[in-house]
Design a protein around this motif. Structure first.
Motif, PDB file in Angstrom:
ATOM      1  N   TRP A  89      26.685  23.643  52.710  1.00  0.00           N
ATOM      2  CA  TRP A  89      26.660  22.920  53.985  1.00  0.00           C
ATOM      3  C   TRP A  89      27.351  21.560  53.876  1.00  0.00           C
ATOM      4  CZ3 TRP A  89      24.621  18.122  54.746  1.00  0.00           C
ATOM      5  CH2 TRP A  89      23.770  17.622  53.752  1.00  0.00           C
ATOM      6  N   VAL A 105      30.323  16.236  54.399  1.00  0.00           N
ATOM      7  CA  VAL A 105      29.592  15.288  53.564  1.00  0.00           C
ATOM      8  C   VAL A 105      30.206  15.232  52.170  1.00  0.00           C
ATOM      9  CG1 VAL A 105      27.330  14.805  52.520  1.00  0.00           C
ATOM     10  CG2 VAL A 105      27.471  15.652  54.861  1.00  0.00           C
ATOM     11  N   ASP A 131      20.854  27.609  60.603  1.00  0.00           N
ATOM     12  CA  ASP A 131      20.743  26.572  59.594  1.00  0.00           C
ATOM     13  C   ASP A 131      19.680  26.977  58.587  1.00  0.00           C
ATOM     14  OD1 ASP A 131      21.661  24.235  58.544  1.00  0.00           O
ATOM     15  OD2 ASP A 131      20.445  22.924  59.798  1.00  0.00           O
ATOM     16  N   ARG A 152      30.956  22.117  54.589  1.00  0.00           N
ATOM     17  CA  ARG A 152      31.111  22.503  55.994  1.00  0.00           C
ATOM     18  C   ARG A 152      30.932  21.308  56.939  1.00  0.00           C
ATOM     19  NH1 ARG A 152      27.371  26.151  55.958  1.00  0.00           N
ATOM     20  NH2 ARG A 152      25.779  24.851  56.881  1.00  0.00           N
ATOM     21  N   ASP A 153      29.977  20.425  56.624  1.00  0.00           N
ATOM     22  CA  ASP A 153      29.691  19.270  57.483  1.00  0.00           C
ATOM     23  C   ASP A 153      30.496  18.030  57.119  1.00  0.00           C
ATOM     24  OD1 ASP A 153      27.902  20.973  58.649  1.00  0.00           O
ATOM     25  OD2 ASP A 153      26.113  19.810  58.154  1.00  0.00           O
ATOM     26  N   GLU A 196      16.348  26.038  64.081  1.00  0.00           N
ATOM     27  CA  GLU A 196      17.799  26.195  63.962  1.00  0.00           C
ATOM     28  C   GLU A 196      18.116  27.641  63.623  1.00  0.00           C
ATOM     29  OE1 GLU A 196      20.147  23.865  64.411  1.00  0.00           O
ATOM     30  OE2 GLU A 196      18.709  22.284  64.838  1.00  0.00           O
TER      31      GLU A 196
END
Length: 144
Positions: free
Chosen positions: A98, A104, A66, A101-102, A63
């Motif tokens: 993250w 979650v 990532d 951002r995602d 990635e």
């Protein structure tokens, strides 16, 4: 014993899986533990401890943008002075970013405090969009 749990999100997306040691862990907990305690690869300009390589999570080679884990390991052999405590907090926040951002997590709060002569205490509170919450405090974190 290692347990693998599957669950289906309410949004119709494919089933997801979570691994826990005792069968009671949650995906949020697993995400926090991996994010904080896997070693993120040090950047070229990071001050790497003498004799250490830049480390990093092996799957990050697949990635480009990532980065898994945290740079808390860079504080090895550091004294628990205010600058190091600020670095530890910054590294922990970066490692968990993250999740926002995602989608979650809807909110992340990290605090790091001195917890003795040579130790720190790190507390993470993560609120999930579905109203769930993960909160834990790790005591006696030492980088000596």
């Amino acid at each position: 014993m290692l347990h693998l749990k599957s669950f289906s999100p309410d949004d119709g997306s494919p089933p997801r899986f979570d691994i826990s040691l005792d069968g009671t862990g949650t995906a949020l907990e697993t995400g926090v533990l991996l994010s904080l305690f896997l070693d993120r690869r040090a950047d070229a300009d990071d001050d790497v401890p003498k004799g250490a390589d830049r480390r990093g999570f092996w799957a990050d080679v697949y990635e480009d943008n990532d980065h898994t884990g945290s740079k808390l390991w860079l504080l090895h052999r550091s004294k628990t002075i205010p600058d190091v405590i600020r670095d530890a907090q910054s590294f922990a926040e970066d490692a968990l970013e993250w999740m926002l951002r995602d989608g979650v997590a809807s909110r992340i709060q990290v605090t790091v405090e001195r917890d003795g002569t040579y130790t720190m205490r790190l507390t993470a509170v993560i609120d999930a969009p579905d109203g769930g919450r993960y909160q834990n405090t790790w005591r006696n974190i030492t980088f000596l």
